[in-house]
Motif scaffolding. Structure first.
Motif, mmCIF file in Angstrom:
data_model
loop_
_atom_site.group_PDB
_atom_site.id
_atom_site.type_symbol
_atom_site.label_atom_id
_atom_site.label_comp_id
_atom_site.label_asym_id
_atom_site.label_seq_id
_atom_site.Cartn_x
_atom_site.Cartn_y
_atom_site.Cartn_z
ATOM 1 N N UNK A 47 0.835 -1.208 0.000
ATOM 2 C CA UNK A 47 0.000 0.000 0.000
ATOM 3 C C UNK A 47 0.872 1.262 0.000
ATOM 4 N N UNK A 48 2.071 1.149 -0.516
ATOM 5 C CA UNK A 48 3.020 2.263 -0.487
ATOM 6 C C UNK A 48 2.446 3.508 -1.167
ATOM 7 N N UNK A 49 2.607 4.648 -0.485
ATOM 8 C CA UNK A 49 2.232 5.965 -1.007
ATOM 9 C C UNK A 49 0.742 6.083 -1.333
ATOM 10 N N UNK A 50 -0.063 5.207 -0.752
ATOM 11 C CA UNK A 50 -1.511 5.295 -0.949
ATOM 12 C C UNK A 50 -2.135 6.234 0.081
ATOM 13 N N UNK A 51 -3.403 6.624 -0.176
ATOM 14 C CA UNK A 51 -4.115 7.538 0.718
ATOM 15 C C UNK A 51 -5.289 6.786 1.330
ATOM 16 N N UNK A 52 -5.239 6.618 2.657
ATOM 17 C CA UNK A 52 -6.298 5.931 3.396
ATOM 18 C C UNK A 52 -6.828 6.842 4.495
ATOM 19 N N UNK A 53 -6.992 8.099 4.153
ATOM 20 C CA UNK A 53 -7.461 9.099 5.106
ATOM 21 C C UNK A 53 -8.901 8.802 5.516
ATOM 22 N N UNK A 54 -9.152 8.810 6.824
ATOM 23 C CA UNK A 54 -10.505 8.588 7.327
ATOM 24 C C UNK A 54 -11.044 7.194 7.071
ATOM 25 N N UNK A 55 -10.164 6.227 6.906
ATOM 26 C CA UNK A 55 -10.587 4.849 6.609
ATOM 27 C C UNK A 55 -10.929 4.086 7.885
ATOM 28 N N UNK A 56 -11.786 3.079 7.748
ATOM 29 C CA UNK A 56 -12.109 2.162 8.847
ATOM 30 C C UNK A 56 -11.327 0.879 8.608
ATOM 31 N N UNK A 57 -10.239 0.720 9.372
ATOM 32 C CA UNK A 57 -9.378 -0.449 9.242
ATOM 33 C C UNK A 57 -9.343 -1.242 10.550
ATOM 34 N N UNK A 58 -10.388 -1.120 11.341
ATOM 35 C CA UNK A 58 -10.438 -1.815 12.622
ATOM 36 C C UNK A 58 -10.355 -3.331 12.428
ATOM 37 N N UNK A 59 -9.434 -3.947 13.154
ATOM 38 C CA UNK A 59 -9.306 -5.400 13.120
ATOM 39 C C UNK A 59 -8.692 -5.968 11.859
ATOM 40 N N UNK A 60 -8.115 -5.115 11.008
ATOM 41 C CA UNK A 60 -7.518 -5.591 9.754
ATOM 42 C C UNK A 60 -6.191 -6.292 10.016
ATOM 43 N N UNK A 61 -5.910 -7.329 9.243
ATOM 44 C CA UNK A 61 -4.625 -8.032 9.330
ATOM 45 C C UNK A 61 -3.708 -7.464 8.256
ATOM 46 N N UNK A 62 -2.642 -6.806 8.698
ATOM 47 C CA UNK A 62 -1.672 -6.186 7.790
ATOM 48 C C UNK A 62 -0.262 -6.692 8.087
ATOM 49 N N UNK A 63 -0.157 -7.941 8.457
ATOM 50 C CA UNK A 63 1.149 -8.526 8.745
ATOM 51 C C UNK A 63 2.074 -8.406 7.540
ATOM 52 N N UNK A 64 3.289 -7.925 7.788
ATOM 53 C CA UNK A 64 4.333 -7.824 6.766
ATOM 54 C C UNK A 64 3.909 -6.969 5.563
ATOM 55 N N UNK A 65 2.892 -6.149 5.748
ATOM 56 C CA UNK A 65 2.467 -5.261 4.662
ATOM 57 C C UNK A 65 3.463 -4.113 4.503
#
Length: 313
Positions: A47-65
């Motif tokens: 997700x490099x250089x992406x825009x996730x402003x105001x996002x709902x990422x509760x409980x997301x698995x982002x291991x080694x992302x």
């Protein structure tokens, strides 16, 4: 669902994508502001250089992302799993990361100002040069974390675990570290001016060259700590434990050492001008060449102390 389909549906106005699995995909340099990805699986996703402003990422698995320079400001990442994730230069200002897992994550030069990291797991994380000003880290675990040259001014680290952490050169001005655990931490050259370390555990910590001007160390544990050339002017060390602490050439001018236990402490060439040593214990302490000028010393225990020093009451 693959990344291409998600982007197509997002472009059409859809925002609700809970529980999707986008592991090992590429979402570089995309704008996903306001997206809902709660409980999604994004393991090893780029997700490099992406825009996730105001996002709902509760409980997301982002291991080694990979999220280098990604913008998350204003987003919610409660309970997110960021184990070994790369967040170098990411903008996480004001983000809610309560109870997030950032074990061994890379957050070098990331912006975490005013973020909520209470009870988060940052064991072994790399926060070098990160902006953590005003951050909430109460009861977080930063054991063995690298926080070198980071900005933690006015941060809340109450009851935080910082055992064996590396804070060399960090800024902690007016930070709250009440009852924090800093055993064997490297705090050399740290700026702790005006910080509150009441009842903190700093046993075996390295505070050499640190700025502790006006710091509150009331009832703190500094047993076997190293504070060579430390600036402790105006510090409150009342009832603190400084047994065998190395205070060689430390400046303790105007400090409150009332009822402090300095048994076996090394105060060689230390400056103790206008210090309150009432009811202090200096049993076996080394005061060779120390400067004790205009000192209050009522009921002081100097048994077996080495005191060929300049003294003036």
């Amino acid at each position: 669902m693959n990344a291409e389909e998600l982007l197509k549906r997002y472009a059409a106005g859809e925002r609700y994508f809970p529980n999707v699995d986008l592991s090992h995909t590429s979402l570089q340099e995309v704008n996903l502001s306001g997206i809902v990805l709660k409980r999604a699986i994004l393991e090893a996703t780029d997700l490099s250089r992406s825009i996730l402003v105001g996002a709902d990422l509760n409980g997301v698995i982002l291991k080694q992302a990979t999220m280098t320079a990604t913008r998350f400001n204003g987003s919610h990442l409660v309970g997110v799993d960021l184990t070994a994730a790369n967040l170098t230069g990411a903008d996480l200002s004001g983000v809610n990361l309560w109870r997030a897992n950032l074990n061994k994550a890379t957050l070098c030069e990331a912006n975490l100002s005013r973020a909520n990291l209470d009870e988060a797991n940052l064991t072994g994380a790399d926060l070098s040069r990160a902006n953590l000003s005003g951050v909430q880290l109460s009861k977080a675990n930063l054991t063995e974390a690298v926080i070198v040259d980071a900005n933690l001014n006015r941060a809340n680290l109450t009851e935080t675990k910082l055992m064996r952490s590396h804070l060399c050169g960090a800024q902690l001005e007016r930070a709250e570290l009440i009852a924090s655990e800093l055993t064997a931490a490297d705090l050399s050259r740290v700026n702790l001016e005006g910080a509150n370390l009441s009842e903190a555990n700093l046993s075996q910590a390295n505070l050499s060259g640190a700025n502790l001007t006006g710091v509150n160390l009331h009832r703190a544990n500094l047993i076997a700590a190293k504070a060579i050339l430390a600036n402790l002017r105006g510090a409150n060390l009342e009832q603190a434990e400084l047994v065998t602490t190395n205070l060689t050439e430390a400046d303790l001018s105007w400090a409150n050492l009332s009822k402090t236990n300095l048994s076996g402490a090394d105060l060689h060439r230390a400056i103790l001008t206008d210090v309150n040593l009432n009811s202090a214990i200096l049993r076996g302490a080394n005061l060779i060449d120390a400067k004790l000028l205009q000192v209050e010393m009522n009921n002081v225990d100097l048994s077996w102390a080495i005191v060929p020093c300049v003294m003036s009451h």
